[in-house]
Design an enzyme around this catalytic site. Structure first.
Site, mmCIF file in Angstrom:
data_model
loop_
_atom_site.group_PDB
_atom_site.id
_atom_site.type_symbol
_atom_site.label_atom_id
_atom_site.label_comp_id
_atom_site.label_asym_id
_atom_site.label_seq_id
_atom_site.Cartn_x
_atom_site.Cartn_y
_atom_site.Cartn_z
ATOM 1 N N TYR A 1 0.800 -0.994 0.066
ATOM 2 C CA TYR A 1 0.527 -0.509 0.103
ATOM 3 C C TYR A 1 0.394 1.273 -0.219
ATOM 4 O O TYR A 1 1.847 1.549 1.490
ATOM 5 C CB TYR A 1 -0.837 0.108 0.715
ATOM 6 C CG TYR A 1 -1.776 1.300 1.630
ATOM 7 C CD1 TYR A 1 -2.972 1.405 0.925
ATOM 8 C CD2 TYR A 1 -1.388 2.281 2.339
ATOM 9 C CE1 TYR A 1 -3.811 2.845 0.935
ATOM 10 C CE2 TYR A 1 -1.578 3.411 2.123
ATOM 11 C CZ TYR A 1 -2.573 3.634 2.077
ATOM 12 O OH TYR A 1 -3.820 5.526 1.564
ATOM 13 N N GLU B 1 -3.543 7.631 -3.979
ATOM 14 C CA GLU B 1 -3.303 6.485 -3.474
ATOM 15 C C GLU B 1 -3.370 5.675 -4.617
ATOM 16 O O GLU B 1 -4.034 5.384 -4.916
ATOM 17 C CB GLU B 1 -4.061 5.749 -2.490
ATOM 18 C CG GLU B 1 -4.077 5.289 -1.587
ATOM 19 C CD GLU B 1 -6.022 4.582 -0.707
ATOM 20 O OE1 GLU B 1 -6.305 4.794 0.320
ATOM 21 O OE2 GLU B 1 -6.771 3.840 -0.949
#
Lengths: 378, 294, 378, 294
Positions: free
Chosen positions: A101, A189
């Site tokens: 991530y 993101e």
């Protein structure tokens, strides 16, 4: 303003982040053609501004073009958390070795763009931050210097041990910062950032929100707004320069000031009602704004009563009262209207309103109670 | 006594010739604020006409304005596109306090501007704030002078009209204020709750504080911890946005629940845990305050 | 690295600075065609890396195309401060109302890009800075924040009173900073910045130097280098990675280290000689570098003697001696060579050189005196 | 005593596995410098082999290197493209002194890096410098250890081999050194003459200073004014580049006469005016020093 995955991916590509190719389509037939073009297995992803697309059935793997068409016709038109899917993204499926991530957002406390990275991908970063903070490495970027090379490296080396992967991730992190700043984003993101068995690092999902205040100087990004993904009333409110959020209740609220508007909604709830909307008409007594506000509120068929809550500060209450009267004369409204006006010249204002046959109050509690009662009776 | 501004405060208005700037400059002057200069590039050496035949010199730049007039506080009414630049200019010119009224300044611009001001030890209030008022002494910003009164209550708030609402109730109930401060509705603000609470705690005339928060961020939670640790004076709180849905911006750029953080519920809980009396309705503020002061 | 006026103008245009059009040509015929295209009076300007082009006759106003051709044939091939003109710039002449100066350079003391502006144009800024500093406004740009809007305005308002002109100049100054940083410049100058009777601000001359250390990452600017404007020996030295500057004397100098190389030239002068060059061969004993250095020095027909001055520090003197011997064996040199080697293992080195029949010294004064004597005798 | 480095100095080498870095690390270790860590991204947890079976741990980043080894000084041998980044990294990691050997770092990169180091109170020496040596105690950089000797003379210079020349003559003449500092040949350097002169003036063991300048800039002129105002110890100066033509870069990026400023003639004049004895030839330095110390 949220932008779609495919738009965020385009932005990522433009700064050099490795993103697999993709095609956005609106029909099952186009999906089949795209799947054919890529060959092999493709991923079909609903393009809506909502998390949890996978759980909702909005993401599917198709092994051949016909399957892609079938899934596309299932997903198109689907409802995901209240949003209807009218675009899907077709991308070739990737072989995935690991998932990580990488995200960056504007952190209020640090007053700076702040990265969070985790070697676990596909996660809810907020959840992980709460439950296992040691699984996250965090770094705020000093706006005076931007992202420094060793900072990108430090973040990347939290994701991987292999220097080759670290080196790829380091570049991607620096590029993500470029994309973030270059687009005036408030959040960006990559979740997940994958490695393939061949040792290549790639972004296979992309999410980005743009600071609304940046749009005036970034017309190319402002154009990315997908009004099909929001209620028409919100589109209209934005065009009229009003802050408006549609809710599910029946008390239409028209308030000056964001804080007071929220407090009004809360008070509706307190008295047993449900607010139909958040609406801030701002500080002016301009009847045009009031007309636009009334049109927006009444376009919602659920609304049973219209509640004005106006605090006259610099703008005098009598001016506001006149504005409301002028506005209500220009538009045909069947619904009951209750008005609370307080502050400078409130006595004068109450008289003007009552003379015009409108219910006027000076107490916020009183007017809200009345509005809730009227909504219940309707 | 008061916090941040008082009757000695010398104010320069950036964007004094604009629609909002000129209107509110006259309001400030009428209230008694010592407005000593205005700045509008290209209009230097003109005079700004205030109420009752008064006037204020206009300068092309802050540097000159501060040098010529000894202004120590700036208030900014320039459009969003130029507002961060105006903050940088004010900070470089060396005022002590910059009150940024403008709403809609790009947040990344503000990240730089806040860093610049920090580098120079200059306090920024806002942006996207209504300013502040020390009743009977000075007002800087857009707060309506007629709803306040002199007295012992400090008010600090993220909101505009909701603050007026609360202040008006205080005034009506005979509870005047030392200073009412609007810290602003943007995600990145220069002066937070804690910094105002600190000042109110130190201010000898302030006997109690009203703190009005809203959804988004954790400024209220940190302030609550500060209150418990450091405040001897009673604090009454209110949080707007209990019915706000997550992920939606409620007017203010900073008023947004991200995921599950920044909810009104959480803030109210933390207030309660830290000895702050929470008003469920704005109308409850006066009563709670009176009971805490009794 | 200096770039030509026309190249600097291209760079200025790319950031939005208003620069009149122009065409670079190499023949009188092309000059005539360009003048015809523009119509009216044109300015013809020699493109050489030298100040004082006007005084040297390298700038002319031509009223019609035939005159342009005539002036072009005068200017092309002209010698300006030792530089031959092989390119000229043709631009339409501008009506000039006022002339101002705007420049930015890297200031050592401020450690930042520093602007100097003056409402008097066409000036020698250094001269004005010395004689009437109050005619200049100066501002250093904090590298952490870049040029701030009010700073550009502050500089611009020193040039003009008219808000319209200030506004144009403000933008140009901010753009000049962009050009400066965007090109990795060490100096950029608009001299003069003019206003026209119609109230338009324009840059009609442009000068720019690029930091040599930036060229590795700016290939498009590195390509702007005009090797025709420098001695071929300097081109060759640069390609070989040597610091070399051609001078007018007859003592060819080959030294390790820039400071020592300058001190060696100074000592040549002290003993009555004239150095033929500055040359720093760097810290290694690599014979290839020595060969390249010897080729460059001997390509200058004025050189009568070759002087080595090497301080062996980390690199041992015996290694250096062997390098020199290997180099001299690989290249045919008629000129006398004198060598000074000192530092670590100098005794060993002297023996090696003497065994190879080369004159070797350990004293810098001795070797320089000898070299000057040999040059005088030749 | 010595300035800037001594036998307690704990050195981390950035770029320790490179050609120059590994060579000079071994030289430093052989001289007795306490090299405690090396940094090369991607080679963390390997060991660097020093002379005589000694070894030094390699880390991926400066942060870890400083944390694990307590290094207080960094020396940088990384290529120009990455060198400014290495300085930023070292400054953030919190060393006290960064010695930047690398030549050819873009000057605009250095403007940012110097600002960053200043923000953090970290001293940078260089870039484009040979480093420094406190004879018998420590050497950081590329100065040859065999030409120096312990003694009372401070040496500060913009140059490399010209410094060696001067130092070698001092050593040969029996004049050892407290510390020899090469401040670097770039236009933007972190530590200037004045800052070294200050340190030598304060250093109880230094009795006289040799200052070696060159064309370009005005650092020598400012240093001369400093010497006159603040130095009790004799200073002998030399300036290289009397025969350098204007407008041409003489090797060092900083060695360039701009217009008529920064000439050797001017610097020599200013030295003379401020009581600095000027050596016309390098060979004159020892004699002048002896006469000033007599």
């Amino acid at each position: 303003m949220d932008i779609h995955e495919y738009q965020a991916k385009e932005c990522f590509r433009s700064v050099g982040i490795p993103v697999p190719p993709g095609r956005v389509v609106g029909t099952p037939e186009e999906a089949e053609v795209a799947a054919e073009k890529y060959g092999g297995t493709v991923v079909i992803k609903a393009q809506v501004h909502s998390g949890g697309r996978g759980k909702a059935g909005g993401v599917k793997l198709a092994k051949h073009p016909v399957e892609a068409r079938d899934y596309a016709s299932q997903i198109l038109g689907m409802d995901i958390n209240g949003l209807s899917v009218d675009k899907i993204l077709i991308t070739p499926a990737e072989d995935i070795d690991t998932e990580a991530y990488v995200g960056v957002l504007l952190d209020r406390k640090a007053q700076a763009a702040t990265f969070m990275v985790s070697p676990e991908g596909g996660i809810d970063i907020e959840e992980v931050a709460r439950t296992s903070p040691s699984a996250i490495r965090k770094l705020s970027v000093d706006p005076r210097y931007g992202m420094l090379p060793h900072q990108a490296y430090w973040l990347a080396s939290f994701l991987y041990d292999d220097p080759n992967l670290v080196n790829q991730a380091r570049k991607i992190i620096a590029q993500l910062y470029d994309a973030f700043v270059g687009s005036g984003a408030s959040m960006a993101e990559i979740n997940p950032l994958i490695t393939t068995p061949a040792g290549v690092v790639k972004a296979i999902d992309a999410k980005m929100s743009i600071d609304d205040s940046e749009l005036f100087r970034r017309p190319e990004i402002a154009e990315m707004r997908d009004t099909s993904s929001e209620p028409p009333s919100e589109t209209k409110a934005r065009e009229a320069g009003l802050s408006y959020v549609k809710l599910e209740g029946d008390v239409g609220c028209c308030v000056n000031g964001a804080g007071l508007a929220m407090a009004t909604m809360d008070l509706v709830k307190y008295y047993g009602g449900e607010p139909a909307n958040f609406l801030d008409i701002g500080g002016s007594s301009n009847p045009d704004k009031v007309v636009a506000a009334l049109e927006i509120i009444t376009s919602d068929p659920k609304v049973k009563v219209i509640l004005f809550n106006i605090f006259g500060g610099i703008t005098r209450c009598d001016d506001v009262a006149n504005g409301i009267i002028e506005a209500t004369e220009n538009i045909d409204i069947e619904l009951p209207i209750v008005i609370r006006l307080t502050g400078t010249n409130e006595d004068l204002a109450l008289k003007i309103l009552e003379d015009a046959g409108l219910s006027a109050y000076t107490s916020m509690d009183e007017v809200v109670e009345k509005a809730v009662e009227l909504a219940g009776a309707a | 006594m008061a916090i941040l501004i008082d009757s000695d405060t010398r104010v320069v208005v950036q964007g004094i010739t604009g629609r909002d700037g000129s209107f509110h400059t006259r309001e400030m002057m009428a209230y008694g604020t010592r407005v000593v200069a205005g700045v509008t590039p290209g209009k230097g050496s003109q005079m700004f006409e205030g109420p009752n035949g008064s006037s204020v010199p206009i300068f092309n730049g802050m540097d000159e304005a501060v040098r010529e007039t000894g202004a120590d506080t700036s208030v900014i009414y320039v459009p969003p596109r130029f507002a961060a630049g105006a903050i940088l200019e004010a900070a470089e010119a060396g005022v002590d306090l910059i009150v940024a009224i403008t709403e809609g300044i790009p947040v990344l611009d503000m990240a730089r501007a806040h860093a610049f001001a920090r580098d120079r030890g200059v306090r920024v209030l806002g942006p996207n704030c209504p300013g502040l008022i020390s009743p009977g002494k000075s007002k800087v910003g857009i707060l309506p002078g007629q709803i306040v009164a002199e007295g012992p209550i400090g008010v600090v708030s993220r909101s505009g009209t909701l603050t007026y609402e609360a202040v008006f109730q205080l005034t009506t109930a005979g509870l005047g204020q030392t200073t009412c401060v609007g810290i602003g509705g943007d995600p990145l603000i220069g002066t937070n709750f804690i910094s105002c609470l600190e000042a109110f705690e130190e201010d000898s005339e302030t006997t109690a504080v009203v703190m009005i928060g809203e959804i988004g961020g954790t400024d209220e939670q940190e302030a609550a911890a500060y209150v418990k640790e450091n405040m001897s004076k009673p604090v009454v709180g209110f949080i707007a946005g209990q019915t706000a849905p997550p992920g939606r911006r409620m007017g203010h750029a900073g008023a947004i629940i991200s995921g599950s953080s920044g909810t009104a519920e959480e803030k109210i809980r933390v207030f309660n845990e830290n000895g702050i009396s929470v008003a469920i309705r704005p109308a409850d503020i006066v009563g709670l305050l009176k009971s805490r002061l009794a």
